[in-house]
Design an enzyme around this catalytic site. Structure first.
Site, PDB file in Angstrom:
ATOM      1  N   ASP A  61       0.866  -1.171   0.000  1.00  0.00           N
ATOM      2  CA  ASP A  61       0.000   0.000   0.000  1.00  0.00           C
ATOM      3  C   ASP A  61       0.908   1.228   0.000  1.00  0.00           C
ATOM      4  O   ASP A  61       2.076   1.156   0.402  1.00  0.00           O
ATOM      5  CB  ASP A  61      -0.884  -0.027   1.250  1.00  0.00           C
ATOM      6  CG  ASP A  61      -1.622   1.274   1.480  1.00  0.00           C
ATOM      7  OD1 ASP A  61      -2.334   1.722   0.574  1.00  0.00           O
ATOM      8  OD2 ASP A  61      -1.450   1.854   2.568  1.00  0.00           O
ATOM      9  N   ASP A  63      -0.165   5.128   0.760  1.00  0.00           N
ATOM     10  CA  ASP A  63      -0.390   6.192   1.737  1.00  0.00           C
ATOM     11  C   ASP A  63      -0.212   5.697   3.169  1.00  0.00           C
ATOM     12  O   ASP A  63      -0.893   4.771   3.618  1.00  0.00           O
ATOM     13  CB  ASP A  63      -1.792   6.768   1.578  1.00  0.00           C
ATOM     14  CG  ASP A  63      -1.975   7.479   0.242  1.00  0.00           C
ATOM     15  OD1 ASP A  63      -0.964   7.731  -0.440  1.00  0.00           O
ATOM     16  OD2 ASP A  63      -3.134   7.766  -0.113  1.00  0.00           O
ATOM     17  N   ASP A  89      -9.495  25.600  -3.653  1.00  0.00           N
ATOM     18  CA  ASP A  89      -9.241  24.167  -3.782  1.00  0.00           C
ATOM     19  C   ASP A  89      -8.096  23.736  -2.879  1.00  0.00           C
ATOM     20  O   ASP A  89      -8.108  22.635  -2.324  1.00  0.00           O
ATOM     21  CB  ASP A  89      -8.925  23.816  -5.237  1.00  0.00           C
ATOM     22  CG  ASP A  89     -10.073  24.137  -6.169  1.00  0.00           C
ATOM     23  OD1 ASP A  89     -11.161  23.571  -5.951  1.00  0.00           O
ATOM     24  OD2 ASP A  89      -9.884  24.961  -7.081  1.00  0.00           O
ATOM     25  N   THR A 168      -2.480   0.957  -4.760  1.00  0.00           N
ATOM     26  CA  THR A 168      -2.989   2.167  -4.130  1.00  0.00           C
ATOM     27  C   THR A 168      -4.236   2.699  -4.817  1.00  0.00           C
ATOM     28  O   THR A 168      -4.451   2.463  -6.010  1.00  0.00           O
ATOM     29  CB  THR A 168      -1.899   3.261  -4.135  1.00  0.00           C
ATOM     30  OG1 THR A 168      -2.445   4.486  -3.636  1.00  0.00           O
ATOM     31  CG2 THR A 168      -1.359   3.495  -5.530  1.00  0.00           C
ATOM     32  N   LYS A 213      -8.590  -3.662  -4.227  1.00  0.00           N
ATOM     33  CA  LYS A 213      -7.150  -3.924  -4.181  1.00  0.00           C
ATOM     34  C   LYS A 213      -6.877  -5.426  -4.179  1.00  0.00           C
ATOM     35  O   LYS A 213      -5.979  -5.913  -4.874  1.00  0.00           O
ATOM     36  CB  LYS A 213      -6.526  -3.291  -2.938  1.00  0.00           C
ATOM     37  CG  LYS A 213      -6.317  -1.797  -3.005  1.00  0.00           C
ATOM     38  CD  LYS A 213      -5.502  -1.360  -1.792  1.00  0.00           C
ATOM     39  CE  LYS A 213      -5.241   0.135  -1.805  1.00  0.00           C
ATOM     40  NZ  LYS A 213      -4.429   0.542  -0.634  1.00  0.00           N
ATOM     41  N   ASP A 236      -1.089  -0.090   6.139  1.00  0.00           N
ATOM     42  CA  ASP A 236      -1.358   0.549   7.425  1.00  0.00           C
ATOM     43  C   ASP A 236      -2.834   0.512   7.774  1.00  0.00           C
ATOM     44  O   ASP A 236      -3.201   0.807   8.914  1.00  0.00           O
ATOM     45  CB  ASP A 236      -0.934   2.022   7.371  1.00  0.00           C
ATOM     46  CG  ASP A 236      -1.882   2.843   6.492  1.00  0.00           C
ATOM     47  OD1 ASP A 236      -2.584   3.716   7.041  1.00  0.00           O
ATOM     48  OD2 ASP A 236      -1.939   2.605   5.277  1.00  0.00           O
ATOM     49  N   ASN A 239      -8.752  -1.092   5.970  1.00  0.00           N
ATOM     50  CA  ASN A 239      -9.435  -1.219   4.685  1.00  0.00           C
ATOM     51  C   ASN A 239      -8.744  -2.221   3.770  1.00  0.00           C
ATOM     52  O   ASN A 239      -9.358  -2.722   2.821  1.00  0.00           O
ATOM     53  CB  ASN A 239      -9.494   0.141   3.981  1.00  0.00           C
ATOM     54  CG  ASN A 239     -10.386   1.137   4.707  1.00  0.00           C
ATOM     55  OD1 ASN A 239     -11.505   0.818   5.065  1.00  0.00           O
ATOM     56  ND2 ASN A 239      -9.873   2.329   4.943  1.00  0.00           N
TER      57      ASN A 239
END
Length: 308
Positions: A61, A63, A89, A168, A213, A236, A239
């Site tokens: 993964d 992030d 934004d 990812t 994933k 981490d 999910n």
């Protein structure tokens, strides 16, 4: 034939006494040596990753596993610097990143907002343009945020002759840039639709998140002829439990609370490269959490004042 103390009868008393002491010392030493050796030596952990195992690979993964924070946010910062979008934004990106770092987990609503923002920003731009800019953004914002510990784990697989893939929800173009810069094999990521090399502002299918994933890893393993029971996966986030559960060697890296609990229950390996007691609770270095919130708040305030 006499042995031990019985064999000393023919000696003079003095010699018999000295020899007896030597015999006793030798026997005592031998007995102590025998007792110091455990009945069975503990089994050493088998070498991993296994050198030359071409049926194994590793899936990481991105992030908060390979990189501190969200790759999409750092990419957004780089695009803002290049005037791809307006200050309002940037405020939204800053808040999303602050929330992400404070919570230490992925929230579907925040992740969806970030993806929608990114899609609207890149709509009408060429894929090649974003790839080129991605290389620059990696050097500006991402390189210094790579976790050295996770990087070393990935390198161990490469050194063993195995392929290493990023998996990812970030856009595949960003993931491919990061994978290439880290010397990894490649990347699986969310695919944005393009027509004649220009982004349309839509996705192809759904974001590569959660169960998606796991399906991507399963498909890649089948295409590559891999044995998933010999593969490793690192994440981490709870999910990614579907992806971690696919492989024979799951690792929880900088885990959120739910993943840490799940990993302990199943005796999965854990690695935490964060610092501080609070990091173990909320999933970030304590100072980084405060800094992220303060930074996000300050950015929002500054932008608000500028727009008055």
């Amino acid at each position: 034939m006499l042995t031990g103390m019985a064999a000393l009868g023919w000696l003079t008393p003095r010699r018999r006494s000295a020899t007896a002491r030597s015999v006793l010392a030798g026997e005592a030493s031998a007995e102590a040596a025998r007792k110091s050796v455990p009945e069975s030596l503990p089994e050493e952990e088998p070498e991993f990753p296994v050198l030359g195992d071409d049926k194994a690979a590793a899936f990481f993964d991105l992030d908060n596993t390979v990189m501190q924070g969200a790759a999409l946010f750092h990419f957004g910062r780089g695009l803002y610097k290049r005037k791809f979008f307006e200050t309002r934004d940037l405020a939204r990106f800053a808040w999303q990143q602050a929330w992400f770092r404070l919570a230490g987990v992925e929230d579907p609503e925040h992740m969806q907002e970030a993806r929608d923002s990114a899609l609207s920003i890149v709509q009408g731009h060429r894929v090649s343009e974003l790839m080129s800019i991605g290389e620059e953004i990696y050097d500006e914002y991402m390189a210094e945020r790579i976790w050295p510990g996770t990087r070393a784990l990935a390198q161990a697989h490469l050194d063993a002759g195995q392929k290493v893939w990023l998996v990812t929800a970030a856009p595949v173009e960003i993931a491919q840039v990061i994978a290439r810069r880290l010397g990894l094999t490649g990347a699986l990521g969310t695919v944005a639709e393009s027509l004649d090399g220009v982004y349309t502002g839509k996705l192809v299918g759904e974001p590569l998140h959660g169960p998606a994933k796991a399906e991507a890893v399963r498909a890649l393993a089948a295409a590559e002829g891999l044995d998933l029971s010999r593969c490793a996966a690192y994440s981490d986030s709870h999910n990614d439990i579907p992806m971690l559960s696919l492989v024979g060697h799951p690792y929880a890296i900088n885990p959120d609370t739910k993943l840490r609990k799940h990993a302990r229950e199943l005796d999965w390996r854990l690695r935490d490269y964060r610092t501080g007691r609070k990091a173990a609770k909320v999933g970030i270095p304590a100072a980084a959490g405060v800094g992220a919130v303060a930074g996000g708040t300050a950015a929002a305030i500054a932008i608000s004042r500028r727009r008055r």
